[in-house]
Design a protein around this motif. Structure first.
Motif, PDB file in Angstrom:
ATOM      1  N   LEU A  43       0.827  -1.203   0.000  1.00  0.00           N
ATOM      2  CA  LEU A  43       0.000   0.000   0.000  1.00  0.00           C
ATOM      3  C   LEU A  43       0.865   1.258   0.000  1.00  0.00           C
ATOM      4  N   GLN A  44       1.917   1.249   0.782  1.00  0.00           N
ATOM      5  CA  GLN A  44       2.805   2.405   0.835  1.00  0.00           C
ATOM      6  C   GLN A  44       3.508   2.621  -0.494  1.00  0.00           C
ATOM      7  N   HIS A  45       3.972   1.531  -1.109  1.00  0.00           N
ATOM      8  CA  HIS A  45       4.685   1.617  -2.378  1.00  0.00           C
ATOM      9  C   HIS A  45       3.788   2.174  -3.479  1.00  0.00           C
ATOM     10  N   ASN A  46       2.493   1.928  -3.372  1.00  0.00           N
ATOM     11  CA  ASN A  46       1.556   2.376  -4.399  1.00  0.00           C
ATOM     12  C   ASN A  46       0.717   3.571  -3.954  1.00  0.00           C
ATOM     13  N   SER A  47       1.200   4.281  -2.952  1.00  0.00           N
ATOM     14  CA  SER A  47       0.451   5.428  -2.443  1.00  0.00           C
ATOM     15  C   SER A  47       0.368   6.564  -3.456  1.00  0.00           C
ATOM     16  N   ASP A  48       1.172   6.489  -4.520  1.00  0.00           N
ATOM     17  CA  ASP A  48       1.108   7.513  -5.571  1.00  0.00           C
ATOM     18  C   ASP A  48       0.073   7.185  -6.636  1.00  0.00           C
ATOM     19  N   LEU A  49      -0.659   6.077  -6.474  1.00  0.00           N
ATOM     20  CA  LEU A  49      -1.668   5.683  -7.454  1.00  0.00           C
ATOM     21  C   LEU A  49      -3.057   6.074  -6.972  1.00  0.00           C
ATOM     22  N   VAL A  50      -3.915   6.382  -7.915  1.00  0.00           N
ATOM     23  CA  VAL A  50      -5.314   6.658  -7.604  1.00  0.00           C
ATOM     24  C   VAL A  50      -6.162   5.834  -8.562  1.00  0.00           C
ATOM     25  N   GLY A  51      -7.226   5.237  -8.044  1.00  0.00           N
ATOM     26  CA  GLY A  51      -8.133   4.444  -8.856  1.00  0.00           C
ATOM     27  C   GLY A  51      -9.433   5.190  -9.082  1.00  0.00           C
ATOM     28  N   HIS A  52      -9.858   5.257 -10.328  1.00  0.00           N
ATOM     29  CA  HIS A  52     -11.124   5.915 -10.669  1.00  0.00           C
ATOM     30  C   HIS A  52     -12.094   4.867 -11.183  1.00  0.00           C
ATOM     31  N   MET A  53     -13.232   4.736 -10.515  1.00  0.00           N
ATOM     32  CA  MET A  53     -14.251   3.759 -10.894  1.00  0.00           C
ATOM     33  C   MET A  53     -15.295   4.415 -11.796  1.00  0.00           C
ATOM     34  N   HIS A  54     -15.571   3.776 -12.940  1.00  0.00           N
ATOM     35  CA  HIS A  54     -16.613   4.285 -13.816  1.00  0.00           C
ATOM     36  C   HIS A  54     -17.300   3.126 -14.510  1.00  0.00           C
ATOM     37  N   ASP A  55     -18.360   3.423 -15.246  1.00  0.00           N
ATOM     38  CA  ASP A  55     -19.089   2.381 -15.958  1.00  0.00           C
ATOM     39  C   ASP A  55     -18.157   1.660 -16.919  1.00  0.00           C
ATOM     40  N   ALA A  56     -18.423   0.374 -17.117  1.00  0.00           N
ATOM     41  CA  ALA A  56     -17.527  -0.463 -17.905  1.00  0.00           C
ATOM     42  C   ALA A  56     -17.588  -0.094 -19.387  1.00  0.00           C
ATOM     43  N   GLN A  57     -16.590   0.638 -19.832  1.00  0.00           N
ATOM     44  CA  GLN A  57     -16.450   1.006 -21.228  1.00  0.00           C
ATOM     45  C   GLN A  57     -15.010   0.752 -21.653  1.00  0.00           C
ATOM     46  N   PRO A  58     -14.788   0.030 -22.748  1.00  0.00           N
ATOM     47  CA  PRO A  58     -13.435  -0.291 -23.182  1.00  0.00           C
ATOM     48  C   PRO A  58     -12.760   0.900 -23.850  1.00  0.00           C
ATOM     49  N   SER A  59     -11.439   0.883 -23.872  1.00  0.00           N
ATOM     50  CA  SER A  59     -10.669   1.915 -24.561  1.00  0.00           C
ATOM     51  C   SER A  59      -9.438   1.271 -25.193  1.00  0.00           C
ATOM     52  N   THR A  60      -8.860   1.945 -26.154  1.00  0.00           N
ATOM     53  CA  THR A  60      -7.648   1.438 -26.789  1.00  0.00           C
ATOM     54  C   THR A  60      -6.501   1.389 -25.788  1.00  0.00           C
ATOM     55  N   GLU A  61      -6.479   2.328 -24.842  1.00  0.00           N
ATOM     56  CA  GLU A  61      -5.437   2.332 -23.817  1.00  0.00           C
ATOM     57  C   GLU A  61      -5.557   1.099 -22.929  1.00  0.00           C
ATOM     58  N   GLN A  62      -6.784   0.758 -22.552  1.00  0.00           N
ATOM     59  CA  GLN A  62      -6.992  -0.456 -21.756  1.00  0.00           C
ATOM     60  C   GLN A  62      -6.525  -1.686 -22.510  1.00  0.00           C
ATOM     61  N   TYR A  63      -6.921  -1.789 -23.772  1.00  0.00           N
ATOM     62  CA  TYR A  63      -6.559  -2.981 -24.537  1.00  0.00           C
ATOM     63  C   TYR A  63      -5.047  -3.090 -24.717  1.00  0.00           C
ATOM     64  N   SER A  64      -4.377  -1.970 -24.914  1.00  0.00           N
ATOM     65  CA  SER A  64      -2.924  -2.006 -25.061  1.00  0.00           C
ATOM     66  C   SER A  64      -2.269  -2.578 -23.808  1.00  0.00           C
ATOM     67  N   LEU A  65      -2.729  -2.140 -22.640  1.00  0.00           N
ATOM     68  CA  LEU A  65      -2.190  -2.667 -21.384  1.00  0.00           C
ATOM     69  C   LEU A  65      -2.582  -4.132 -21.201  1.00  0.00           C
TER      70      LEU A  65
END
Length: 250
Positions: free
Chosen positions: A89-111
């Motif tokens: 948790l400490q190592h990833n304290s610089d991350l933020v998660g944003h929850m939204h409706d399930a919609q795909p994106s090219t960025e998601q697919y690339s990852l």
């Protein structure tokens, strides 16, 4: 199908196929379709009964000679992270998660594609195209969300969104009694962050904040090393012949 016109779901049984988790075993699954205006209610009931969702299909093992697959859910309100998880948790304290409706994106697919090519090159999902990915995300009749994790930006506390590249993502169903983690993936080059662990810890905190008692992790497969990580999140309940019971580590 006639199921679309009825209130009661129809269940089907797959033919035996080699088990992807235990060598020498064969798996069968019982499944039904999650469609219509009762899909959310049905998904809740089936998940609580040991089913998992994949697109608009709910399935569970129905193997003839093996009972190694066990449904697992974390008791979010009682969970306390240990020392190693606090470090994650400490190592990833610089991350933020944003929850939204399930919609795909090219960025998601690339990852997603990078993750599969690195971690699951020979798995059953290895040949998924961008259209297959879009179907995995969009083909749902239940309350499905996607959580995107990015490095925290200067306005994150104002907008709730991070900035920078997509580092990890989780496809998650919101149920009446918990969050069900359908599928998650992350940047495989950031192995030192333990992003898989981080996303589970984040879901536990989200469930608690939403007033939901459980985080459903799917199946723990007794005897499968790659499923052993699910035992780290205690306390948890396992679904057995008598219903959900608190697991007592030996």
């Amino acid at each position: 199908m006639t199921q679309h016109l009825t209130q009661s779901p129809q269940f089907f049984l797959t033919a035996p196929s080699p088990c992807p988790y235990l060598e020498g075993q064969f798996e069968r699954k019982v499944f039904t379709h999650l469609v219509g205006n009762k899909a959310n209610e049905m998904n809740d009931l089936l998940t609580q009964g040991g089913f998992r969702r994949s697109q608009n299909i709910a399935y569970r093992p129905a193997c003839e000679t093996c009972r190694a697959c066990v449904s697992v859910r974390i008791l979010a309100n009682e969970f306390v992270p240990g020392r190693s998880m606090r470090r994650v948790l400490q190592h990833n304290s610089d991350l933020v998660g944003h929850m939204h409706d399930a919609q795909p994106s090219t960025e998601q697919y690339s990852l997603f594609r990078t993750y599969l090519d690195s971690r699951h090159r020979l798995g059953g999902m290895s040949d998924m195209t961008v259209l297959d990915y879009a179907m995995m995300v969009e083909d749902t009749h239940v309350d499905t969300k996607i959580i995107e994790y990015r490095r925290r930006g200067p306005d994150s506390f104002i907008t709730g969104k991070g900035e920078g590249e997509l580092i990890a993502a989780a496809l998650t169903d919101r149920m009446a009694d918990g969050l069900s983690m359908v599928y998650s993936y992350f940047n495989p080059d950031m192995e030192d962050r333990s992003l898989g662990t981080f996303m589970i810890l984040d879901h536990i905190e989200r469930a608690r904040a939403m007033g939901l008692p459980h985080v459903y992790l799917g199946y723990w497969v007794n005897g499968s090393r790659k499923m052993g990580y699910k035992m780290r999140y205690q306390p948890q309940e396992h679904l057995g012949p008598k219903g959900w019971e608190r697991y007592q580590p030996k």
